[in-house]
Design an enzyme around this catalytic site. Sequence first.
Site, mmCIF file in Angstrom:
data_model
loop_
_atom_site.group_PDB
_atom_site.id
_atom_site.type_symbol
_atom_site.label_atom_id
_atom_site.label_comp_id
_atom_site.label_asym_id
_atom_site.label_seq_id
_atom_site.Cartn_x
_atom_site.Cartn_y
_atom_site.Cartn_z
ATOM 1 N N HIS A 4 1.010 -1.148 0.175
ATOM 2 C CA HIS A 4 -0.106 0.027 -0.070
ATOM 3 C C HIS A 4 0.765 1.315 0.034
ATOM 4 O O HIS A 4 0.820 1.990 0.806
ATOM 5 C CB HIS A 4 -0.949 0.081 1.257
ATOM 6 C CG HIS A 4 -2.067 -1.024 1.282
ATOM 7 N ND1 HIS A 4 -3.112 -1.342 0.109
ATOM 8 C CD2 HIS A 4 -1.789 -2.166 1.668
ATOM 9 C CE1 HIS A 4 -3.538 -2.461 0.443
ATOM 10 N NE2 HIS A 4 -3.050 -2.841 1.242
ATOM 11 N N ASP A 49 -11.779 1.350 4.619
ATOM 12 C CA ASP A 49 -10.657 1.410 4.232
ATOM 13 C C ASP A 49 -10.455 2.104 2.891
ATOM 14 O O ASP A 49 -9.304 2.742 2.482
ATOM 15 C CB ASP A 49 -9.558 0.163 4.003
ATOM 16 C CG ASP A 49 -10.288 -0.650 2.968
ATOM 17 O OD1 ASP A 49 -11.784 -0.737 2.771
ATOM 18 O OD2 ASP A 49 -9.483 -1.647 2.411
HETATM 19 P P1 NAD Z 1 -15.529 -5.924 -4.991
HETATM 20 O O1 NAD Z 1 -15.122 -4.890 -6.060
HETATM 21 O O2 NAD Z 1 -15.801 -7.243 -5.064
HETATM 22 O O3 NAD Z 1 -17.240 -5.382 -4.730
HETATM 23 C C1 NAD Z 1 -17.813 -3.829 -4.702
HETATM 24 C C2 NAD Z 1 -18.804 -3.973 -5.294
HETATM 25 O O4 NAD Z 1 -19.400 -2.656 -5.134
HETATM 26 C C3 NAD Z 1 -19.048 -4.251 -6.777
HETATM 27 O O5 NAD Z 1 -19.878 -5.503 -7.046
HETATM 28 C C4 NAD Z 1 -19.732 -3.076 -7.516
HETATM 29 O O6 NAD Z 1 -20.558 -3.180 -8.576
HETATM 30 C C5 NAD Z 1 -20.215 -2.458 -5.990
HETATM 31 N N1 NAD Z 1 -20.754 -1.043 -6.236
HETATM 32 C C6 NAD Z 1 -19.988 -0.013 -6.645
HETATM 33 N N2 NAD Z 1 -20.555 1.075 -6.484
HETATM 34 C C7 NAD Z 1 -21.874 0.912 -6.043
HETATM 35 C C8 NAD Z 1 -23.242 1.639 -5.358
HETATM 36 N N3 NAD Z 1 -23.088 2.930 -5.664
HETATM 37 N N4 NAD Z 1 -24.064 0.883 -5.123
HETATM 38 C C9 NAD Z 1 -24.112 -0.571 -4.670
HETATM 39 N N5 NAD Z 1 -22.967 -1.189 -5.261
HETATM 40 C C10 NAD Z 1 -22.079 -0.637 -5.707
HETATM 41 O O7 NAD Z 1 -15.015 -5.363 -3.561
HETATM 42 P P2 NAD Z 1 -14.786 -6.026 -2.363
HETATM 43 O O8 NAD Z 1 -13.631 -7.117 -2.308
HETATM 44 O O9 NAD Z 1 -16.181 -6.663 -2.154
HETATM 45 O O10 NAD Z 1 -14.453 -4.940 -1.414
HETATM 46 C C11 NAD Z 1 -15.416 -3.966 -0.912
HETATM 47 C C12 NAD Z 1 -14.819 -2.993 -0.134
HETATM 48 O O11 NAD Z 1 -14.300 -3.535 1.201
HETATM 49 C C13 NAD Z 1 -13.492 -2.369 -0.462
HETATM 50 O O12 NAD Z 1 -13.274 -0.997 -0.365
HETATM 51 C C14 NAD Z 1 -12.359 -2.941 0.339
HETATM 52 O O13 NAD Z 1 -11.214 -2.236 0.207
HETATM 53 C C15 NAD Z 1 -12.966 -3.176 1.669
HETATM 54 N N6 NAD Z 1 -12.352 -4.124 2.479
HETATM 55 C C16 NAD Z 1 -12.172 -3.481 3.686
HETATM 56 C C17 NAD Z 1 -11.607 -4.407 4.769
HETATM 57 C C18 NAD Z 1 -11.666 -4.171 6.141
HETATM 58 O O14 NAD Z 1 -10.929 -4.773 6.956
HETATM 59 N N7 NAD Z 1 -12.041 -3.249 6.639
HETATM 60 C C19 NAD Z 1 -11.358 -5.917 4.463
HETATM 61 C C20 NAD Z 1 -11.353 -6.256 3.238
HETATM 62 C C21 NAD Z 1 -11.999 -5.455 2.021
#
Ligand code: NAD
Length: 346
Positions: free
Chosen positions: A79, A253
Site C-alpha cells: 500500500h 479502508d
Molecule cells: P468488489 O469489487 O468485489 O465489490 C464491490 C462491489 O460494489 C461491486 O460489485 C460493485 O458493483 C459495487 N458497487 C459499486 N458502486 C456501488 C453503489 N453505488 N451501490 C451499490 N454497489 C456498488 O470489492 P470487495 O472486495 O467486496 O471490497 C469492498 C470494500 O471492502 C473495499 O473498499 C475493500 O477495500 C474493503 N475491504 C475492507 C476490509 C476491512 O478490513 N475493513 C477488508 C477487506 C476489504
Amino acid sequence: MVPGGVDTLVAAGHEVLVESGAGSGSLISDEEFAAAGARIVETREEVFGTCDLLIKVKEVQPEEVELLREGQILYTYLHLAPLPELTEGLLSRGVTAVAYETITAPDGTLPLLTPMSEVAGRMAIQEGAHHLHRSCGGSGILLGGVPGVPRGRTVIVGGGVVGLNAAKLAVGIGAEVTVLEKSAGRMRYLDDIFGSRVTTLKSSAVTLAASIAEADLVVGAVLVPGAAAPRVVTREMVAGMREGGVIVDVAVDQGGCCETTRPTTHSKPTYVVDGVVHYCVANMPGAMPRTSTYALTNVTLEYAVTIANYGFEEAVRRDSCLRPGVNTYAGRLTCRPVAESQGRDY
Ligand code: NAD
C-alpha cells in the site's frame, strides 16, 4: 507463511528461515515451522540479513528499512501510495518489491485481496450481530428471530466479494437479506446462487433510502476500483434508522460508503451517531489472524514458489499476474499509480 508453505519451499530445494515467534499471533509455533523444515532464527536482523526473498504480511516498518539489502526481493502487502517515506526507503535500498495488493489476474481481479474481503465480509455479520446486543448499544434484535417473532433485516450495500460473503453468513443465521448493487450481471449472479433467500435491488438513492429505513443491520461493501468509496449512505438515511441499528462499514479502508463513517480500531471498534452504532475497523481480518494467515497463504504461496524456483526476472516472464505486482525494481519505481500519487518519475 504456514508450515505447509515451508514444506513446499523446502521440498523444492530452498532454505527457509523463520523469525522465532513469527507465527505466534496465528497460533503457529516455532516447532511446527521447524518440523516442516524451517530454520528458526532468533532475530529479525538475521532474517533480513540472510534472505534473498523476504516474505511478510505488513509493509516494511520504519526501523526495518535500513535492514533491507540491495537486490533483495520483498514480497508483502505494501500500500505504497500514501507512504512516500517508505517508497523512498525501498528505492534508496535498491530493493525489488512485489506488493500483494497489485498482483492482478487477467480478468482484472486482485487475487491476493480476495481472501481478506472474504474474511471481512463474513466478519461483518458476526460483528453486526454482536453489536445489536442491547449491552453493546444495539436494538436488541436477534437477526435470526425466533418462532413467532420476525427476523432481523440485513441490508448489504455492494454485492462484490465482501457483499457476497456477508450475505452468505446473514442467510446462514436466518436474517432477512437485501443486497443493493449497481451491476446487473452481479445481481443476476447473486440471484442465481441465493435464489429466494436474498432480495437484490438496483442501488440508487431511492432504493437505498427505503431499504436502510427498514434495516436493523447495514453492511457497507461498495468499491469503485481506484477511487474513494462513494458515500451513498447519507447522514439523513442513518438518522432515519431505528435507534440501536448497526452499521458495519467494511469499505472504511477506502473512506467508507456512509457519510457518518470514520475509521476505528479493534481496541475501540464502535461509536454512535444519531443512535446508530457504527463499526468501522479498517483492518478487520487482523482480528482473525489464524484464519486470515491460512487464507492469505493459500494464494500468496504459488507466486513465492515461482519467484524462488525461477528467480525474479524469469518468474515475471512466466507469470503475467506478477508483472503489475512489481512496485519497485532494483531501485526504480515501476508502479504507475504510486508514481502518480506521489508525483514521482515512473
Ligand atoms: P468488489 O469489487 O468485489 O465489490 C464491490 C462491489 O460494489 C461491486 O460489485 C460493485 O458493483 C459495487 N458497487 C459499486 N458502486 C456501488 C453503489 N453505488 N451501490 C451499490 N454497489 C456498488 O470489492 P470487495 O472486495 O467486496 O471490497 C469492498 C470494500 O471492502 C473495499 O473498499 C475493500 O477495500 C474493503 N475491504 C475492507 C476490509 C476491512 O478490513 N475493513 C477488508 C477487506 C476489504
